[in-house]
Structure formats: C-alpha cells, structure tokens
Design a protein around this motif. Structure first.
Motif, PDB file in Angstrom:
ATOM      1  N   ILE A  76      30.524  55.425  19.254  1.00 14.89           N
ATOM      2  CA  ILE A  76      31.840  55.522  19.863  1.00 14.89           C
ATOM      3  C   ILE A  76      32.071  56.976  20.253  1.00 14.89           C
ATOM      4  CG2 ILE A  76      34.331  55.386  19.453  1.00 14.89           C
ATOM      5  CD1 ILE A  76      33.811  53.037  17.609  1.00 14.89           C
ATOM      6  N   ILE A  77      32.455  57.201  21.510  1.00 17.40           N
ATOM      7  CA  ILE A  77      32.780  58.538  21.991  1.00 17.40           C
ATOM      8  C   ILE A  77      34.231  58.524  22.440  1.00 17.40           C
ATOM      9  CG2 ILE A  77      32.224  60.357  23.651  1.00 17.40           C
ATOM     10  CD1 ILE A  77      29.427  59.123  23.873  1.00 17.40           C
ATOM     11  N   LYS A  78      35.030  59.356  21.817  1.00 20.05           N
ATOM     12  CA  LYS A  78      36.461  59.374  22.120  1.00 20.05           C
ATOM     13  C   LYS A  78      36.846  60.747  22.667  1.00 20.05           C
ATOM     14  CE  LYS A  78      39.248  58.601  18.667  1.00 20.05           C
ATOM     15  NZ  LYS A  78      39.953  57.811  17.643  1.00 20.05           N
ATOM     16  N   LEU A  79      37.496  60.718  23.810  1.00 22.38           N
ATOM     17  CA  LEU A  79      37.915  61.933  24.488  1.00 22.38           C
ATOM     18  C   LEU A  79      39.432  62.032  24.482  1.00 22.38           C
ATOM     19  CD1 LEU A  79      37.460  64.393  26.450  1.00 22.38           C
ATOM     20  CD2 LEU A  79      37.511  62.703  28.313  1.00 22.38           C
ATOM     21  N   THR A  80      39.965  63.122  23.942  1.00 16.62           N
ATOM     22  CA  THR A  80      41.396  63.390  23.995  1.00 16.62           C
ATOM     23  C   THR A  80      41.601  64.748  24.663  1.00 16.62           C
ATOM     24  OG1 THR A  80      41.462  64.466  21.818  1.00 16.62           O
ATOM     25  CG2 THR A  80      41.765  62.068  21.884  1.00 16.62           C
ATOM     26  N   GLU A  81      42.845  65.183  24.748  1.00 17.87           N
ATOM     27  CA  GLU A  81      43.145  66.397  25.496  1.00 17.87           C
ATOM     28  C   GLU A  81      42.605  67.663  24.844  1.00 17.87           C
ATOM     29  OE1 GLU A  81      47.273  66.542  26.321  1.00 17.87           O
ATOM     30  OE2 GLU A  81      47.280  64.701  27.513  1.00 17.87           O
ATOM     31  N   ASP A  82      42.268  67.601  23.562  1.00 17.26           N
ATOM     32  CA  ASP A  82      41.801  68.818  22.902  1.00 17.26           C
ATOM     33  C   ASP A  82      40.463  68.688  22.173  1.00 17.26           C
ATOM     34  OD1 ASP A  82      42.674  67.162  20.915  1.00 17.26           O
ATOM     35  OD2 ASP A  82      43.905  68.645  19.883  1.00 17.26           O
ATOM     36  N   LYS A  83      39.878  67.478  22.154  1.00 16.37           N
ATOM     37  CA  LYS A  83      38.601  67.358  21.459  1.00 16.37           C
ATOM     38  C   LYS A  83      37.833  66.113  21.873  1.00 16.37           C
ATOM     39  CE  LYS A  83      40.812  65.199  17.433  1.00 16.37           C
ATOM     40  NZ  LYS A  83      41.111  65.365  15.992  1.00 16.37           N
ATOM     41  N   LYS A 180      38.508  68.289  33.770  1.00 14.34           N
ATOM     42  CA  LYS A 180      37.274  68.147  34.542  1.00 14.34           C
ATOM     43  C   LYS A 180      36.613  66.799  34.254  1.00 14.34           C
ATOM     44  CE  LYS A 180      32.700  70.242  35.248  1.00 14.34           C
ATOM     45  NZ  LYS A 180      31.802  71.360  34.854  1.00 14.34           N
ATOM     46  N   LEU A 181      36.562  66.419  32.972  1.00 11.10           N
ATOM     47  CA  LEU A 181      35.955  65.141  32.596  1.00 11.10           C
ATOM     48  C   LEU A 181      36.779  63.965  33.126  1.00 11.10           C
ATOM     49  CD1 LEU A 181      34.826  65.807  28.900  1.00 11.10           C
ATOM     50  CD2 LEU A 181      33.409  65.767  30.950  1.00 11.10           C
ATOM     51  N   VAL A 182      38.103  64.065  33.023  1.00 12.33           N
ATOM     52  CA  VAL A 182      38.973  63.000  33.513  1.00 12.33           C
ATOM     53  C   VAL A 182      38.812  62.832  35.022  1.00 12.33           C
ATOM     54  CG1 VAL A 182      41.366  62.298  33.846  1.00 12.33           C
ATOM     55  CG2 VAL A 182      40.639  63.219  31.647  1.00 12.33           C
ATOM     56  N   SER A 187      37.075  59.616  39.564  1.00  9.61           N
ATOM     57  CA  SER A 187      36.418  59.605  40.872  1.00  9.61           C
ATOM     58  C   SER A 187      35.107  58.816  40.866  1.00  9.61           C
ATOM     59  CB  SER A 187      36.141  61.044  41.335  1.00  9.61           C
ATOM     60  OG  SER A 187      35.268  61.702  40.432  1.00  9.61           O
ATOM     61  N   SER A 188      34.761  58.249  39.720  1.00 14.55           N
ATOM     62  CA  SER A 188      33.480  57.539  39.604  1.00 14.55           C
ATOM     63  C   SER A 188      33.537  56.108  40.113  1.00 14.55           C
ATOM     64  CB  SER A 188      33.048  57.514  38.131  1.00 14.55           C
ATOM     65  OG  SER A 188      33.925  56.684  37.369  1.00 14.55           O
ATOM     66  N   GLY A 189      34.758  55.594  40.359  1.00  9.14           N
ATOM     67  CA  GLY A 189      34.909  54.198  40.746  1.00  9.14           C
ATOM     68  C   GLY A 189      35.142  53.288  39.565  1.00  9.14           C
ATOM     69  N   TYR A 190      35.261  53.874  38.381  1.00  8.64           N
ATOM     70  CA  TYR A 190      35.402  53.082  37.158  1.00  8.64           C
ATOM     71  C   TYR A 190      36.596  52.132  37.207  1.00  8.64           C
ATOM     72  CZ  TYR A 190      36.966  51.954  32.458  1.00  8.64           C
ATOM     73  OH  TYR A 190      37.430  51.281  31.363  1.00  8.64           O
ATOM     74  N   TRP A 191      37.752  52.616  37.673  1.00  6.40           N
ATOM     75  CA  TRP A 191      38.979  51.835  37.559  1.00  6.40           C
ATOM     76  C   TRP A 191      38.969  50.573  38.410  1.00  6.40           C
ATOM     77  CZ3 TRP A 191      41.822  52.854  33.563  1.00  6.40           C
ATOM     78  CH2 TRP A 191      41.789  54.142  33.004  1.00  6.40           C
ATOM     79  N   LYS A 192      38.138  50.530  39.439  1.00  9.06           N
ATOM     80  CA  LYS A 192      38.062  49.330  40.282  1.00  9.06           C
ATOM     81  C   LYS A 192      36.761  48.559  40.046  1.00  9.06           C
ATOM     82  CE  LYS A 192      41.199  50.870  43.913  1.00  9.06           C
ATOM     83  NZ  LYS A 192      41.417  51.052  45.371  1.00  9.06           N
ATOM     84  N   MET A 193      36.068  48.910  39.020  1.00  8.19           N
ATOM     85  CA  MET A 193      34.807  48.250  38.696  1.00  8.19           C
ATOM     86  C   MET A 193      35.075  46.862  38.122  1.00  8.19           C
ATOM     87  SD  MET A 193      31.924  49.950  36.259  1.00  8.19           S
ATOM     88  CE  MET A 193      30.254  50.010  36.807  1.00  8.19           C
ATOM     89  N   PRO A 194      34.319  45.837  38.532  1.00  7.59           N
ATOM     90  CA  PRO A 194      34.515  44.512  37.923  1.00  7.59           C
ATOM     91  C   PRO A 194      34.164  44.549  36.444  1.00  7.59           C
ATOM     92  CG  PRO A 194      32.524  44.552  39.261  1.00  7.59           C
ATOM     93  CD  PRO A 194      33.236  45.838  39.535  1.00  7.59           C
TER      94      PRO A 194
END
Length: 212
Positions: A76-83, A180-182, A187-194
C-alpha cells in the motif's frame, strides 16, 4: 475535488454498508464481484489499519494505491500533502478462513454450490450444468437469495490463524513535490480510465492480482 471522471461519494449514508470499500462501483461490476468486494475487501483494509476512503471525503487529500499479487504479497502506498507512507506485507493473511464445522451437512453442500455458481440465476454454463442447477433451486429455493449466501459466509468464516504483519515506512515531502505528483496523476488519464481496462492481446500483462 478531482477532475472530470472518478466516482462520487454516496449522497445518503443512512442505509449503506460503511465497510464496503468498493461502494461507488457497486453497480458497475457483476453481482459476484460486488458481493466479493462488499464481504472480503473490508478485511484487507482492517488488516492494514486502512480506513474506507470511498464513502466520505477526507479532511485532507489522500491518494492510496494498493497492489496485490496472486501469491499473497501486498503493498500500500499512501500519498498525503506532507508525506508518503508505504506499507509492505511481510506475512499473514487478512482474510477469514472457511471452517466447515460451523455448518450443517446440507449447508456445506449448498455453500460450495454457491461458491462456484453465485449468482445462480446469472449462470451461462453448459446445458447439463444449467439443468442441474435448476433442479437444485427448485429443491432449495434459498439458493436464489443472496442473503442466504451471506449468512453462510458469516457462519462459516473464522478469523485467519495467521495475523497480518507488515512494515511501515514514511518519507516527509514538500508541498511542491506533492503538487508535482498530483499533477502527474491528474494528467495521466486516470480519472477517466474504465474500472476494468481491456487488455491488449498483443501485450503480455504482469502477473498481478489487482491494482487499485
């Protein structure tokens, strides 16, 4: 807040299963997969002490990526605003285990019928198998009721004898690096990916169980 695409949170929360980690896609997947996610996925989240992110917005932005292999490994990889937090499965099994002694002889028989054929009414097997299932449902009409299967699961499943052990690593990041990561994700197309991309028959895929 996210770009166009993705899945909304439920508007009404009074009568929903808050442990259903796949709630937003419950109507987009098969009945079989829907029951699997609703019943089993909670154990993965609880095993890693991860909350259900799909039923309400978090106070702070969270991106969580889960990868599982067919061999029982998990990350599991979790990304938040500070870590960035990385949880790696070392050993154990978060999912419950089947105990046949908790069921009667008939319940055991019907459990295995449902395990292989749920939901029976959606079966598109060969003619002989279909006729066999039809005869069974006439004798045991409870096979057509999803709640009967869930009741059998509740009776027969016991906590795993091998508790989950995982490592946790944390790395502090700057707000600039987070943005930068967000931006890369958005921009990767993730949100419209089936939900279930169709594989390219000309490209071999990795031996992964799931990537969420």
């Amino acid at each position: 807040m996210y770009p166009d695409g993705g899945y909304d949170y439920p508007a009404e929360k009074a009568n929903i299963d808050t442990n259903n980690y796949a709630y937003p896609i419950r109507d987009l997947i098969s009945s079989r997969d829907s029951l699997y996610y609703a019943y089993y996925e909670r154990y993965w989240g609880l095993g890693f002490n991860e909350p259900n992110l799909s039923i309400r917005p978090e106070t702070n932005t969270v991106f969580r990526l889960t990868y599982r292999t067919a061999f029982g490994d998990g990350t599991i990889i979790k990304l938040t605003e500070d870590k960035i937090v990385i949880k790696q499965l070392i050993e154990g099994n978060p999912f419950p285990e089947y105990d046949s002694t908790n069921l009667t002889k008939l319940e055991n028989r019907l459990y295995w019928v449902l395990r292989s054929n749920f939901p029976i009414q959606d079966q598109i097997a060969n003619e002989f198998r279909t006729q066999s299932l039809e005869r069974l449902t006439k004798t045991y009409p409870q096979l057509l009721d999803p709640m009967y299967y869930i009741n059998l699961l509740n009776k027969s499943m016991v906590p795993s004898q091998h508790p989950v052990v995982y490592t946790t690593k944390e790395k502090q990041i700057s707000k600039r690096f987070f943005l930068k990561l967000v931006t890369q994700i958005n921009s990767s197309g993730y949100w419209k990916m089936p939900y279930e991309p169709q594989p390219d028959p000309n490209i071999s895929s990795m031996d992964g169980y799931s990537f969420i």
